[in-house]
Design a protein around this motif. Structure first.
Motif, mmCIF file in Angstrom:
data_model
loop_
_atom_site.group_PDB
_atom_site.id
_atom_site.type_symbol
_atom_site.label_atom_id
_atom_site.label_comp_id
_atom_site.label_asym_id
_atom_site.label_seq_id
_atom_site.Cartn_x
_atom_site.Cartn_y
_atom_site.Cartn_z
ATOM 1 N N MET A 1 0.846 -1.185 0.000
ATOM 2 C CA MET A 1 0.000 0.000 0.000
ATOM 3 C C MET A 1 0.888 1.244 0.000
ATOM 4 O O MET A 1 1.897 1.290 0.680
ATOM 5 C CB MET A 1 -0.878 -0.004 1.257
ATOM 6 C CG MET A 1 -1.884 1.121 1.292
ATOM 7 S SD MET A 1 -2.821 1.175 2.838
ATOM 8 C CE MET A 1 -3.479 -0.458 2.949
ATOM 9 N N ASN A 2 0.501 2.243 -0.778
ATOM 10 C CA ASN A 2 1.229 3.515 -0.804
ATOM 11 C C ASN A 2 0.735 4.357 0.364
ATOM 12 O O ASN A 2 -0.159 5.187 0.219
ATOM 13 C CB ASN A 2 1.011 4.223 -2.141
ATOM 14 C CG ASN A 2 1.833 5.472 -2.270
ATOM 15 O OD1 ASN A 2 2.430 5.943 -1.310
ATOM 16 N ND2 ASN A 2 1.856 6.022 -3.461
ATOM 17 N N PHE A 3 1.343 4.132 1.523
ATOM 18 C CA PHE A 3 0.819 4.726 2.751
ATOM 19 C C PHE A 3 1.047 6.229 2.830
ATOM 20 O O PHE A 3 0.370 6.921 3.570
ATOM 21 C CB PHE A 3 1.413 4.017 3.967
ATOM 22 C CG PHE A 3 0.488 4.013 5.142
ATOM 23 C CD1 PHE A 3 -0.643 3.217 5.141
ATOM 24 C CD2 PHE A 3 0.716 4.827 6.227
ATOM 25 C CE1 PHE A 3 -1.516 3.221 6.211
ATOM 26 C CE2 PHE A 3 -0.155 4.838 7.304
ATOM 27 C CZ PHE A 3 -1.273 4.026 7.287
ATOM 28 N N LYS A 4 1.981 6.760 2.042
ATOM 29 C CA LYS A 4 2.210 8.212 2.059
ATOM 30 C C LYS A 4 0.978 8.980 1.571
ATOM 31 O O LYS A 4 0.785 10.132 1.927
ATOM 32 C CB LYS A 4 3.428 8.567 1.217
ATOM 33 C CG LYS A 4 4.719 8.133 1.855
ATOM 34 C CD LYS A 4 5.910 8.596 1.072
ATOM 35 C CE LYS A 4 7.168 8.135 1.791
ATOM 36 N NZ LYS A 4 8.372 8.599 1.137
ATOM 37 N N GLN A 5 0.161 8.327 0.769
ATOM 38 C CA GLN A 5 -1.055 8.979 0.285
ATOM 39 C C GLN A 5 -2.042 9.251 1.423
ATOM 40 O O GLN A 5 -2.834 10.185 1.351
ATOM 41 C CB GLN A 5 -1.713 8.138 -0.812
ATOM 42 C CG GLN A 5 -0.875 8.021 -2.061
ATOM 43 C CD GLN A 5 -0.529 9.364 -2.666
ATOM 44 O OE1 GLN A 5 -1.376 10.242 -2.786
ATOM 45 N NE2 GLN A 5 0.727 9.536 -3.034
#
Length: 142
Positions: free
Chosen positions: A43-47
């Motif tokens: 998952m692109n958690f920075k988003q």
């Protein structure tokens, strides 16, 4: 919708957005934990950080709109108030979609991506409509 009802809705929704963003901030601590890295793999958690800030900013936006309604003692049309609330809550979802690999900032691809992009566009237009409508009533009352 009376002036006080509009202001109450905008203030309450803005404050609820701030609270929601606070809880999202706690969730953002998960990948920093040794046990949390495995839970969110892929998952692109920075988003979520972008969504967190967007909900904060849009909560402040709703509060400012509530302040204008109060200070100028206006009764904006209900559609404008609900547009601000709708846009304020749904606009950050573009970042949430992106965290799961759906680029909601481009109207292309499959049905999910197009729906996400349409939601982003619709929420942005709702915010713009709300601001134009509320500011026009403020200008007329000035």
């Amino acid at each position: 919708m009376e002036m006080t009802d509009a202001a109450k809705l905008l203030f309450f929704s803005g404050a609820a957005s701030m609270l929601f963003s606070t809880f999202l901030g706690f969730l953002m601590l998960v990948p920093m934990q040794p046990w949390g890295r495995q839970l969110l793999r892929g998952m692109n958690f920075k988003q979520f950080g972008a969504a967190h800030l967007d909900w904060l900013m849009l909560g402040l936006m709703q509060g400012l709109a509530g302040g204008l309604v109060t200070v100028f003692a206006i009764a904006p049309e209900p559609l404008a108030v609900w547009a601000m609330v709708f846009g304020g809550w749904l606009n950050p979802l573009a970042y949430v979609f992106r965290a799961f690999g759906v680029n909601a900032f481009a109207f292309e691809g499959g049905a999910t991506q197009r729906l996400a992009a349409a939601l982003g566009l619709g929420s942005s237009l709702a915010i713009a409509y709300g601001w134009v409508s509320i500011l026009a009533v403020c200008w007329a009352a000035w």
